[in-house]
Design a protein around this motif. Sequence first.
Motif, PDB file in Angstrom:
ATOM      1  N   GLU A  88      99.132  70.836   5.256  1.00  0.00           N
ATOM      2  CA  GLU A  88      99.280  71.941   4.224  1.00  0.00           C
ATOM      3  C   GLU A  88      99.636  71.304   2.999  1.00  0.00           C
ATOM      4  OE1 GLU A  88      97.206  74.322   4.174  1.00  0.00           O
ATOM      5  OE2 GLU A  88      97.518  75.303   2.407  1.00  0.00           O
ATOM      6  N   ARG A  89     101.121  70.503   2.831  1.00  0.00           N
ATOM      7  CA  ARG A  89     101.491  69.955   1.959  1.00  0.00           C
ATOM      8  C   ARG A  89     100.956  68.860   1.430  1.00  0.00           C
ATOM      9  NH1 ARG A  89     103.515  66.996  -1.357  1.00  0.00           N
ATOM     10  NH2 ARG A  89     105.917  66.660  -1.895  1.00  0.00           N
ATOM     11  N   LEU A  90     100.574  67.970   2.654  1.00  0.00           N
ATOM     12  CA  LEU A  90      99.787  67.145   1.639  1.00  0.00           C
ATOM     13  C   LEU A  90      98.419  67.091   2.028  1.00  0.00           C
ATOM     14  CD1 LEU A  90     100.733  64.375   5.416  1.00  0.00           C
ATOM     15  CD2 LEU A  90     101.929  64.841   2.827  1.00  0.00           C
ATOM     16  N   ARG A  91      98.134  68.100   1.417  1.00  0.00           N
ATOM     17  CA  ARG A  91      96.527  68.276   1.304  1.00  0.00           C
ATOM     18  C   ARG A  91      96.431  68.278   0.043  1.00  0.00           C
ATOM     19  NH1 ARG A  91      93.771  73.191   0.723  1.00  0.00           N
ATOM     20  NH2 ARG A  91      95.731  74.849   0.993  1.00  0.00           N
ATOM     21  N   GLY A  92      96.997  68.705  -0.855  1.00  0.00           N
ATOM     22  CA  GLY A  92      97.225  68.876  -2.241  1.00  0.00           C
ATOM     23  C   GLY A  92      96.358  70.366  -2.473  1.00  0.00           C
ATOM     24  N   GLY A  93      95.527  69.723  -3.627  1.00  0.00           N
ATOM     25  CA  GLY A  93      93.886  70.840  -3.836  1.00  0.00           C
ATOM     26  C   GLY A  93      92.966  70.881  -2.745  1.00  0.00           C
ATOM     27  N   HIS A  94      92.842  69.846  -1.599  1.00  0.00           N
ATOM     28  CA  HIS A  94      91.760  69.591  -1.333  1.00  0.00           C
ATOM     29  C   HIS A  94      91.848  70.924   0.041  1.00  0.00           C
ATOM     30  CE1 HIS A  94      88.951  67.028  -0.398  1.00  0.00           C
ATOM     31  NE2 HIS A  94      89.155  66.568  -1.215  1.00  0.00           N
ATOM     32  N   ASP A  95      90.474  71.199   0.178  1.00  0.00           N
ATOM     33  CA  ASP A  95      90.455  72.003   0.895  1.00  0.00           C
ATOM     34  C   ASP A  95      90.016  72.087   2.801  1.00  0.00           C
ATOM     35  OD1 ASP A  95      88.594  72.749  -0.390  1.00  0.00           O
ATOM     36  OD2 ASP A  95      89.233  74.835  -1.145  1.00  0.00           O
ATOM     37  N   GLY A  96      88.666  70.653   2.287  1.00  0.00           N
ATOM     38  CA  GLY A  96      87.986  70.135   3.173  1.00  0.00           C
ATOM     39  C   GLY A  96      88.702  70.076   4.406  1.00  0.00           C
ATOM     40  N   LEU A  97      87.445  69.748   5.506  1.00  0.00           N
ATOM     41  CA  LEU A  97      88.090  68.460   6.812  1.00  0.00           C
ATOM     42  C   LEU A  97      87.450  68.039   7.010  1.00  0.00           C
ATOM     43  CD1 LEU A  97      87.492  70.294   9.482  1.00  0.00           C
ATOM     44  CD2 LEU A  97      89.327  72.151   9.169  1.00  0.00           C
ATOM     45  N   TYR A  98      87.458  66.926   8.029  1.00  0.00           N
ATOM     46  CA  TYR A  98      86.781  65.977   8.579  1.00  0.00           C
ATOM     47  C   TYR A  98      86.189  66.679  10.129  1.00  0.00           C
ATOM     48  CZ  TYR A  98      84.519  62.046  10.917  1.00  0.00           C
ATOM     49  OH  TYR A  98      83.828  60.960  11.150  1.00  0.00           O
ATOM     50  N   ALA A  99      85.254  67.292  10.452  1.00  0.00           N
ATOM     51  CA  ALA A  99      84.704  68.104  11.638  1.00  0.00           C
ATOM     52  C   ALA A  99      85.041  67.068  13.233  1.00  0.00           C
ATOM     53  CB  ALA A  99      83.334  67.975  11.877  1.00  0.00           C
ATOM     54  N   ASN A 100      85.498  65.513  12.736  1.00  0.00           N
ATOM     55  CA  ASN A 100      85.302  64.506  14.212  1.00  0.00           C
ATOM     56  C   ASN A 100      86.892  64.523  14.422  1.00  0.00           C
ATOM     57  OD1 ASN A 100      83.490  64.330  15.620  1.00  0.00           O
ATOM     58  ND2 ASN A 100      82.982  61.771  13.994  1.00  0.00           N
ATOM     59  N   PHE A 101      87.943  65.031  13.272  1.00  0.00           N
ATOM     60  CA  PHE A 101      89.165  65.613  14.084  1.00  0.00           C
ATOM     61  C   PHE A 101      89.431  66.876  14.123  1.00  0.00           C
ATOM     62  CE2 PHE A 101      90.203  61.252  11.739  1.00  0.00           C
ATOM     63  CZ  PHE A 101      89.464  60.363  12.997  1.00  0.00           C
ATOM     64  N   TYR A 127      77.881  65.459   5.533  1.00  0.00           N
ATOM     65  CA  TYR A 127      79.403  65.243   4.923  1.00  0.00           C
ATOM     66  C   TYR A 127      79.365  65.374   3.950  1.00  0.00           C
ATOM     67  CZ  TYR A 127      83.510  62.357   4.326  1.00  0.00           C
ATOM     68  OH  TYR A 127      84.918  61.865   4.201  1.00  0.00           O
ATOM     69  N   ALA A 128      80.246  66.146   3.585  1.00  0.00           N
ATOM     70  CA  ALA A 128      80.476  67.126   1.594  1.00  0.00           C
ATOM     71  C   ALA A 128      81.675  66.332   1.026  1.00  0.00           C
ATOM     72  CB  ALA A 128      79.666  67.922   2.333  1.00  0.00           C
ATOM     73  N   HIS A 129      82.488  65.318   2.244  1.00  0.00           N
ATOM     74  CA  HIS A 129      83.602  65.303   1.157  1.00  0.00           C
ATOM     75  C   HIS A 129      83.999  63.340   0.396  1.00  0.00           C
ATOM     76  CE1 HIS A 129      84.455  68.961   3.345  1.00  0.00           C
ATOM     77  NE2 HIS A 129      83.615  67.919   4.201  1.00  0.00           N
ATOM     78  N   ARG A 130      82.578  63.666   0.011  1.00  0.00           N
ATOM     79  CA  ARG A 130      82.978  61.676  -0.337  1.00  0.00           C
ATOM     80  C   ARG A 130      83.175  61.228  -0.925  1.00  0.00           C
ATOM     81  NH1 ARG A 130      79.330  58.459   2.905  1.00  0.00           N
ATOM     82  NH2 ARG A 130      77.642  59.488   3.591  1.00  0.00           N
ATOM     83  N   GLU A 131      84.146  62.188  -2.856  1.00  0.00           N
ATOM     84  CA  GLU A 131      84.905  62.059  -3.252  1.00  0.00           C
ATOM     85  C   GLU A 131      86.323  61.465  -2.446  1.00  0.00           C
ATOM     86  OE1 GLU A 131      83.435  64.791  -2.710  1.00  0.00           O
ATOM     87  OE2 GLU A 131      85.093  65.948  -2.710  1.00  0.00           O
ATOM     88  N   ALA A 132      87.115  62.423  -1.960  1.00  0.00           N
ATOM     89  CA  ALA A 132      87.753  61.877  -1.305  1.00  0.00           C
ATOM     90  C   ALA A 132      88.810  60.904  -1.185  1.00  0.00           C
ATOM     91  CB  ALA A 132      88.066  62.720   0.259  1.00  0.00           C
ATOM     92  N   ALA A 133      90.178  60.732  -1.435  1.00  0.00           N
ATOM     93  CA  ALA A 133      90.569  59.906  -1.471  1.00  0.00           C
ATOM     94  C   ALA A 133      91.111  59.078  -0.033  1.00  0.00           C
ATOM     95  CB  ALA A 133      91.399  59.668  -2.636  1.00  0.00           C
ATOM     96  N   VAL A 134      91.563  60.280   0.083  1.00  0.00           N
ATOM     97  CA  VAL A 134      92.001  59.874   2.078  1.00  0.00           C
ATOM     98  C   VAL A 134      91.686  60.440   2.836  1.00  0.00           C
ATOM     99  CG1 VAL A 134      95.216  59.562   3.032  1.00  0.00           C
ATOM    100  CG2 VAL A 134      94.297  58.224   0.332  1.00  0.00           C
TER     101      VAL A 134
END
Length: 465
Positions: free
Chosen positions: A409-422, A376-383
Amino acid sequence: MSASPAPSALSVAGLRAALEPAASVLVPDDDGYETARAVEPGGIDHRPAAIVRPADTAGVARAVRFAHDAGAEVSVRAGGHSVFGLGRSTGALTIDLRGLDALDLDVATRTAWAGGGMTAGAYSTAAGTRGLATPFGDTGGVGIGGITLGGGVGLLARSRGMTIDSLLGAEVVTADGDVLQVDAEQHPDLFWALRGGGGNFGVVTRFRYALGEVSDVVGGVLLLPATPASVAGLVAAAESAPRELTVILMVMTAPPMPMIPAEWHGRLVVMANLCWSGSPAAADAALAPVRDVAAEAGGAIFDGVHAGPYAGLLEGGPQGGSVVATGRTFFTDGVDEAAAAHLLAELEATDAMMRAVQLRVLGGAVADVPRDETAYAHREAAVLGNVAALAPTAEAAAGYTPWVSALAERLRGGHDGLYANFALDGGPDTARAAYPGATWDRLAAVKRTYDPDNVFRGNVNVLPA
Ligand SMILES: Cc1cc2nc3c(=O)[nH]c(=O)nc-3n(C[C@H](O)[C@H](O)[C@H](O)COP(=O)(O)OP(=O)(O)OC[C@H]3O[C@@H](n4cnc5c(N)ncnc54)[C@H](O)[C@@H]3O)c2cc1C
């Protein structure tokens, strides 16, 4: 990669001879097949060539070996909550793990071996009677199989981390039918991949978890009017709260539930699902900033926050079948008032029968773990967020997919990762977003070792290097 053989190409007689009595076999037209093929989310109409229901690890191994030799795709059914029907392939051999639901809990060492077909609710209820818990999600019906392998973000996330952070080991049937004991010492590459890499590497027949002391918690639902200030204020309050407080927000049109006053039905509200797992005496102080946001928004519409067992907070989950969802998941670094105003305007503007934006505030113990320690490579994501729309049919739901995608797309801002379970699908773009950069390269190498023919491909699929 060749396609799965057509259902008729899987020899039913051969399957039965190879598997029974260690596993029961259901094919179309058998009594029980229709019930067995049903999964929780609505609108998923898959027809496996056969459904195998093993009673033990040996039965799983035989089923995998048979499918491998027949060149058939294997799909795995644990809790049946795969959000958008990932892993539900018509023509595949489905291994239904629900018979593997034993829990062997060792209070002295605070560890447990749990069958791969168990649900999070059953596990949490049993562990809760000993004052113990392992973090799963927010819904009791979800299988420990799927949630663990994808990561696991729930009501204890900020205090005790993701599910994978409590995983100590696993028993895994790999693509050629071998049974491996996997942990930090044995097959460490596979152990790393299982913690976030999904069902790509084999069938996990048993998980070994660490348990923490969690007796009563203070939690439940606080419902308040949705305004830009209340949405952004709740996210900020949850981010700066002590880590014993985890908050999951659902911004949505209020459903006609008895607990919600009729004048609010159909209006935009925030349903804040709270879990304080620290000292009960400190709960009021910890929850005060959240309650302040509610007061500033005009007061709570409903306050269901109470002290009680942690397992009691895990929801039963929606009843599948009647409605179909479309959705898009995203990570973001935060939700300010401008973003909140935009999401409220969008929720107001669409005509979907139900629509919602879910915001899971992360940080705390989730962010303690280095990015490369697990898959799981998104440890730094805030939300962690989700945009969802519900409709009566699959066609109608698909009509809202552009809307959910644009809002995410609008809400993610600059973050382009995603959570596999969703994830909405398991294709290459999704897989690369779930497993970016070095994580992908490492997973692809592990896949080549343990499943070079991609037998396990009904998932957010990692291709063998
Ligand atoms: C109502 C609802 C609430 C949810 N809440 C949360 C939440 O709070 N937090 C969160 O993180 N996620 C949550 N999820 C997402 C959930 O974690 C995933 O959908 C997960 O994949 C479901 O697991 P399952 O075992 O129930 O599903 P299944 O559909 O049975 O399995 C999904 C996939 O997982 C793999 N898999 C499952 N078990 C095994 C196994 N033992 N061995 C090998 N592969 C396996 C397979 O690829 C399978 O196709 C929720 C989903 C729903 C529908």
